[in-house]
Enzyme design. Structure first.
Site, mmCIF file in Angstrom:
data_model
loop_
_atom_site.group_PDB
_atom_site.id
_atom_site.type_symbol
_atom_site.label_atom_id
_atom_site.label_comp_id
_atom_site.label_asym_id
_atom_site.label_seq_id
_atom_site.Cartn_x
_atom_site.Cartn_y
_atom_site.Cartn_z
ATOM 1 C CG ASP A 1 -2.705 -1.139 1.029
ATOM 2 O OD1 ASP A 1 -2.546 -1.006 -0.109
ATOM 3 O OD2 ASP A 1 -2.468 -1.999 1.833
ATOM 4 C CG ASP B 1 -7.541 -2.953 -4.280
ATOM 5 O OD1 ASP B 1 -7.848 -3.538 -4.926
ATOM 6 O OD2 ASP B 1 -8.368 -2.355 -3.375
HETATM 7 N N1 GLY Z 1 -7.617 -2.241 -0.946
HETATM 8 C C1 GLY Z 1 -8.096 -0.510 -1.172
HETATM 9 C C2 GLY Z 1 -9.876 -0.726 -0.708
HETATM 10 O O1 GLY Z 1 -10.117 -1.694 -0.272
HETATM 11 O O2 GLY Z 1 -9.549 -0.027 -2.213
#
Ligand code: GLY
Length: 400
Positions: free
Chosen positions: A119, A178
């Site tokens: 992230d 993501d």
């Molecule tokens: N992992 C990021 C989201 O929940 O979009």
């Protein structure tokens, strides 16, 4: 009936004048809407800052319970609050907003070494990236480069991708759609310090995502789980979506944004072509509501009696405002029109917080992870962030 040439000419002048003045009025309406939202954001985010302890970041606000949840800086959303403050500062030049952004960056900086998941793009690029873009302070750039070095360690040559999450919960080496969003950290850093390896990783990851995540209708799986030893796909499934074969709404927006952004950094035609196909999947979807605010999953079983995901809408608007730059006039007009519709609707009573409401968040009605009953129908920082980014991107269209 033959209309004399002189009258035809006058009619043509009148209709051109009418069209131009209609376009100008529309632009003025958007200018006003952007200004109102930015002033509102400055007010709300001062309140949100007051409500959030100095060593934490805001995470969500539940209207039902009237509670604000905060997080440590290690949570994936920790970069969005400072990132949003930078957008608000960029528009308003309010020095107290800048001071708040600097304070929040100071507690976030240690996350440049965050190595337990993928992230870092969200955490460091959306925050420090905006800080550097707006101030040009070299210290911010150093933080971004260190974060790119940390993220590069999650690259797994056998699967030609960066591993999103560690093994566990039934996953061996999961990669999620993501992750396309974290590639901007790598591309930007590569260009900034002339380190081709970062960009090679980003391109390789994007190519693997393009190949492995997309179905024939250009919807994306949420998760692709790999076998690192065999270098092969184990399973294609979901974590936050309705079911493995469903089109989780935020995931579709992440993919659209990610491939559009990758085109900006590479000029690789396959990325813009792919983004245009994702856009078609979304915009032509029979279950995309008229107001263009998606349900949390395009295949959620109880549509229309289920939740919208405002975060998916805000990301979609921002992505379309960039994709519009890379296409021909008709398509550009369509993307701008949809983005405008989303921004207008998000600015209305249904989706925007009341003044001083929602703990200071801007938008209501996002969904984090419905299958886990986590953050359902709440305000979240990433919806606000992409709403502000989209407003600024719309402003750039008006200013050019
Ligand atoms: N992992 C990021 C989201 O929940 O979009």
């Amino acid at each position: 009936m033959n209309i004399p040439a002189k009258i035809q000419f006058i009619l043509l002048l009148c209709s051109t004048w009418a069209l131009n003045s209609h376009a100008q009025n529309k632009d003025r309406q958007m200018e006003k809407l952007i200004k109102k939202n930015m002033m509102f954001a400055a007010h709300q985010y001062k309140l949100l800052a007051k409500n959030t302890p100095a060593d934490k970041m805001p995470r969500n606000f539940s209207e039902e319970k009237q509670t604000l949840e905060t997080s440590n800086t290690s949570w994936w959303t920790s970069g969005f609050f400072p990132g949003s403050l930078w957008f608000i500062y960029e528009y308003t030049r309010d020095s107290s907003i800048k001071l708040e952004a600097e304070k929040r960056l100071a507690i976030l900086e240690k996350e440049k070494y965050h190595s337990s998941d993928h992230d870092l793009g969200f955490m460091i690029f959306n925050s420090f990236g905006n800080a550097f873009r707006i101030t040009g302070e070299p210290k911010y750039k150093n933080t971004i480069i260190t974060a790119a070095e940390t993220l590069a360690k999650r690259y797994r040559p056998s699967i030609r991708a960066m591993q999103s999450w560690n093994a566990g919960n039934g996953f061996a080496a999961p990669v999620i759609i993501d992750n396309m969003m974290n590639l901007e950290l790598m591309c930007w850093s590569a260009d900034e310090i002339r380190e081709p390896l970062f960009k090679i990783i980003a391109i390789t990851h994007a190519n693997t995502s393009l190949r492995e995540f997309y179905r024939s209708d250009y919807s994306a799986y949420h998760v692709v789980d790999f076998d690192l030893e065999k270098g092969k796909v184990r399973a294609k499934l979901t974590a936050q979506g309705s079911h493995p074969e469903s089109a989780w709404a935020r995931g579709q927006s992440w993919g659209l944004y990610g491939f559009t952004m990758m085109y900006r950094y590479t000029q690789e035609k396959s990325y813009v072509d792919h983004a245009r196909k994702i856009a078609r999947f979304i915009l032509d979807h029979p279950r995309l509501p008229k107001d263009k605010i998606p349900y949390w999953d395009y295949d959620a079983k109880d549509i229309p009696n289920t939740y919208r995901d405002v975060s998916a809408a805000a990301i979609l608007a921002s992505a379309l405002l960039e994709l519009a730059r890379y296409v021909e006039a008709d398509e550009r007009a369509e993307y701008l029109h949809v983005a405008r519709t989303i921004l207008i609707n998000l600015s209305g009573k249904k989706y925007r917080s009341k003044k001083a409401g929602n703990g200071g968040f801007l938008l209501r009605h996002s969904v984090g992870a419905l299958p886990y009953q986590s953050e359902v129908d709440v305000s979240v920082t990433y919806a606000d962030y992409y709403f502000l980014e989209a407003l600024m991107r719309y402003k750039n269209w008006l200013d050019q």
